[in-house]
Design a protein around this motif. Structure first.
Motif, short mmCIF file in Angstrom:
data_model
loop_
_atom_site.label_atom_id
_atom_site.label_comp_id
_atom_site.label_asym_id
_atom_site.label_seq_id
_atom_site.Cartn_x
_atom_site.Cartn_y
_atom_site.Cartn_z
N ALA A 3 -6.73 -6.86 0.03
CA ALA A 3 -7.26 -7.51 1.21
C ALA A 3 -8.18 -8.64 0.77
O ALA A 3 -8.78 -8.58 -0.29
CB ALA A 3 -8.03 -6.51 2.05
N SER A 5 -11.46 -10.82 1.79
CA SER A 5 -12.53 -10.99 2.78
C SER A 5 -13.30 -12.27 2.55
O SER A 5 -13.63 -12.64 1.43
CB SER A 5 -13.49 -9.81 2.82
OG SER A 5 -13.26 -8.95 1.79
N GLU A 7 -16.75 -14.13 3.67
CA GLU A 7 -18.05 -13.91 4.30
C GLU A 7 -18.81 -15.21 4.34
O GLU A 7 -19.21 -15.73 3.30
CB GLU A 7 -18.84 -12.85 3.52
CG GLU A 7 -18.50 -11.44 3.94
CD GLU A 7 -19.11 -10.43 2.98
OE1 GLU A 7 -20.32 -10.54 2.72
OE2 GLU A 7 -18.37 -9.58 2.47
N THR A 23 -15.97 -16.19 8.65
CA THR A 23 -15.94 -14.78 8.26
C THR A 23 -14.68 -14.14 8.81
O THR A 23 -14.37 -14.29 9.99
CB THR A 23 -17.18 -14.03 8.79
OG1 THR A 23 -18.35 -14.66 8.27
CG2 THR A 23 -17.17 -12.58 8.37
N ASP A 24 -13.95 -13.47 7.95
CA ASP A 24 -12.71 -12.82 8.40
C ASP A 24 -12.28 -11.86 7.30
O ASP A 24 -12.77 -11.92 6.18
CB ASP A 24 -11.61 -13.86 8.63
CG ASP A 24 -10.49 -13.32 9.53
OD1 ASP A 24 -10.34 -12.09 9.63
OD2 ASP A 24 -9.78 -14.14 10.13
N ARG A 25 -11.37 -10.98 7.65
CA ARG A 25 -10.81 -10.09 6.65
C ARG A 25 -9.30 -10.09 6.84
O ARG A 25 -8.79 -9.74 7.91
CB ARG A 25 -11.38 -8.68 6.80
CG ARG A 25 -10.86 -7.72 5.75
CD ARG A 25 -11.45 -6.32 5.95
NE ARG A 25 -10.71 -5.34 5.20
CZ ARG A 25 -10.91 -5.08 3.90
NH1 ARG A 25 -11.83 -5.73 3.23
NH2 ARG A 25 -10.18 -4.16 3.28
N GLU A 27 -5.98 -8.39 5.89
CA GLU A 27 -5.61 -7.10 5.32
C GLU A 27 -4.54 -7.26 4.26
O GLU A 27 -3.79 -8.23 4.24
CB GLU A 27 -5.09 -6.16 6.42
CG GLU A 27 -6.14 -5.76 7.43
CD GLU A 27 -7.37 -5.10 6.79
OE1 GLU A 27 -7.21 -4.44 5.73
OE2 GLU A 27 -8.47 -5.25 7.33
N ASP A 63 -12.61 -6.55 -2.85
CA ASP A 63 -14.00 -6.30 -3.25
C ASP A 63 -14.41 -6.91 -4.59
O ASP A 63 -15.49 -6.65 -5.08
CB ASP A 63 -14.31 -4.79 -3.26
CG ASP A 63 -14.12 -4.18 -1.88
OD1 ASP A 63 -14.35 -4.93 -0.90
OD2 ASP A 63 -13.74 -3.00 -1.79
#
Lengths: 270, 358
Positions: A3, A5, A7, A23-25, A27, A63
């Motif tokens: 994913a 992300s 920020e 800001t978004d994620r 998937e 991450d």
């Protein structure tokens, strides 16, 4: 799994803010289409994710913050296809696709048999076998686009960024390119983020649309929710009809003849 | 579906048909032949056909009488061979540096003098010559090549610094523009100094025109380390030069540190160029045209282009020097004139018959 992300990712060109904090994620395995008028910030967002422009905020793939990675490590995670790739005419398609293996080759090393196998596999999968020994200069626009996508695939990055992948293609090759991306995702579970101009194409193929205007997000969600006639007239300054296909729910954006409804100077004379 | 190569029009098939090994063999053969010709032909000395025999005789385990006397061998070994070897080093170095410069800047008009190596060397030589031969002749070493070398490196450093100040990123274009400005400045300085020392104009111009006459083994020893280091570094970056072919942006997304890699390649190419220019003067055309000719006949991939440029560049300059010292013998035709007179028509012929790409 990968994913992506974002920020508060912002991009400044000198004093001009090209992208407001975003800001978004996205998937893992999702295909997000970025739409919006020219200068809306679509390309800036992609370039920030590819590490081509300095950006504020942070972008991470599963991450891992991209800012902490070396160029080669980042390139193994994120592949990028520019809108107008520079094509060396006198390079074979095979050698061009082989460049996709660059992140895996040590500084003074050269490609291994494994790298060549990966390239051969990609070339077979995209049915480019007959073009492999040919010079890029002898290929048509659609064939080149496939070779460029093949290079991005050979990079084996879980995230692929496409900047206007269909802008130089005719309608048949546009569809072919989009089908190819769909196939690539089905095969390798890729996460795709693409900037797109053709709204119908964007709505048809992507999982989710993010509409940008003047560097900020206007709307995000399914095609049917994002592509409304009122919003399009507002953001793009156009007159369109939006139709939804009864059978498969495809959202079709049809430009209307006549002047722009949002521009009073043009409508006043009618 | 696959189409075999012979079903396609020739122009569409990559020249992979001739393998690397075949090309390198051809390059080495041409180079060895050039060395033999260079060693065999000259106004004094033994008959030309005896020289290859004597060279063979000098190899270990082989011994026969080639008919070359010791005095004749001295001419070959002390006068011709250093000149041939130096010509090879200069030609090979300028060609490989030119190919590398063209690669990192993705510009076909670039030669190894682009960032000021030549203008700086010219300025350095002028400074050394004007600051008084009287001082330098008493020294055991010649100050002219050293001054040329140092000022050449300084000039290129200034170009790099100026190029960086143009924009945040040292893009290829800002560097080329900086090079134009710095070269103009260095040339203007040189003109100013010359104008105040008119008696040296002839000497300076002779140096600038470039010559291999009077080359010694000491000259060869002087430049050899720089050429070797420079060539090794450039050869190790052949793959990077291939990545540069798709542009800075894509090279960056493929994981290449564009600015740093470009700097390493430019430093290596400049070091070697400055070294050879400081002993041979400014021999133009070789660094621009040899890489293009190699591209046209053997393909534009840098993995093959760099070693082939080295070999063919060396052979080309050795042969050009043979022509230069024989066509108007005993007078010498400047080698830069010969390289342009032979190279330009050949290059135009190739351009007309094939398409040049980077």
């Amino acid at each position: 799994m990968s994913a992506v992300s974002f920020e508060d990712v912002g991009v400044l060109y000198g004093k001009r803010r090209a992208l407001e904090p975003f800001t978004d994620r996205v998937e893992s395995g999702e295909w997000v289409g970025l739409i919006g008028p020219n200068g809306a910030g679509k390309s800036s967002l992609l370039r920030a994710a590819a590490g081509l422009v300095t950006s504020s905020g942070s972008i991470s793939v599963e991450d891992v913050s991209l800012a902490t990675l070396h160029n080669r490590e980042r390139a193994a995670l994120v592949a990028y296809v520019p809108q107008d790739p520079l094509i060396p005419d006198d390079m074979t398609a095979f050698d061009y696709v082989l460049l996709g293996r660059t992140p895996y080759v040590s500084y003074f090393g050269s490609e291994t048999a494994h790298d060549r196998d990966v390239v051969s596999d990609v070339i077979d999968r995209l049915r480019l076998g007959e073009f492999a020994p040919r010079h890029l200069g002898s290929l048509s626009g659609g064939e080149r686009q496939r070779v460029v996508l093949a290079r991005a695939l050979a990079q084996e990055a879980p995230v692929i960024l496409l900047d206007e992948p269909t802008s130089a293609l005719d309608i048949g090759h546009q569809q072919q390119a989009m089908e190819l991306v769909t196939e690539m995702r089905a095969h390798s579970g890729l996460t795709v983020i693409s900037a797109m101009h053709d709204l119908t194409l964007a709505g048809t193929y992507t999982d989710r649309l993010v509409m940008l205007d003047e560097g900020a997000v206007v709307s995000s969600g399914a095609a049917a929710d994002v592509l409304t006639a009122a919003r399009l007239s507002d953001v793009f300054n156009v007159s369109v009809t939006v139709e939804v296909d009864d059978v498969d729910g495809t959202v079709i954006v049809v430009p209307r003849r006549g002047s722009s409804i949002a521009d009073p100077d043009n409508t006043s004379g009618r | 579906m696959t189409v075999s190569a012979d079903q396609l029009p020739a122009a569409e098939v990559a020249p992979a048909t001739a393998s690397n090994a075949a090309w390198y063999t051809a390059g080495m053969t041409v180079l060895i032949v050039a060395v033999l010709i260079g060693a065999s032909i000259g106004p004094a000395g033994p008959p030309w056909w005896q020289v290859p025999l004597e060279l063979l005789n000098r190899l270990p385990l082989i011994s026969f009488d080639s008919g070359v006397s010791d005095a004749e061998w001295n001419i070959v070994w002390r006068i011709r061979m250093p000149r041939v070897v130096l010509g090879g080093l200069v030609g090979g170095m300028l060609s490989i540096a030119g190919a590398s410069y063209q690669g990192v800047f993705r510009n076909p008009l670039v030669d190894p003098y682009l960032l000021g190596a030549a203008a700086g060397a010219g300025l350095g030589a002028t400074l050394a010559l004007t600051s008084g031969r009287s001082i330098t002749t008493s020294l055991p070493i010649d100050l002219v090549p050293m001054a040329a070398f140092i000022v050449a490196l300084l000039t290129v450093s200034v170009t790099y610094a100026v190029g960086a100040s143009f924009g945040g990123r040292r893009s290829g274009v800002t560097l080329i523009l900086a090079g134009v400005a710095v070269v103009s400045f260095a040339t203007a300085l040189q003109t100013l100094i010359l104008q105040r020392n008119l008696e040296l104009v002839r000497e300076v111009f002779q140096w600038i025109l470039g010559t291999l006459a009077g080359a010694t083994w000491a000259d060869v020893r002087l430049v050899l380390p720089y050429v070797v280091v420079s060539c090794i570094v450039l050869m190790l970056h052949r793959r990077h030069l291939d990545v540069f072919r798709v542009g800075d942006v894509e090279a960056a997304t493929l994981g290449v540190s564009v600015a740093r890699t470009r700097l390493v390649i430019v430093i290596a190419a400049t070091l070697g160029t400055a070294a050879v220019v400081s002993v041979s003067g400014l021999i133009g055309f070789v660094g621009l045209v040899v890489p293009h000719v190699v591209r046209l006949v053997a393909g534009a991939g840098y993995r093959r282009l760099l070693p082939l440029s080295l070999m063919f560049g060396a052979a080309f300059l050795i042969l050009a020097d043979v022509v230069g010292r024989t066509i108007s013998s005993p007078a010498e035709t400047p080698i830069g004139v010969v390289t342009a007179l032979i190279g330009a028509p050949f290059f135009i012929y190739l351009l007309r018959t094939r398409k040049v790409t980077l």
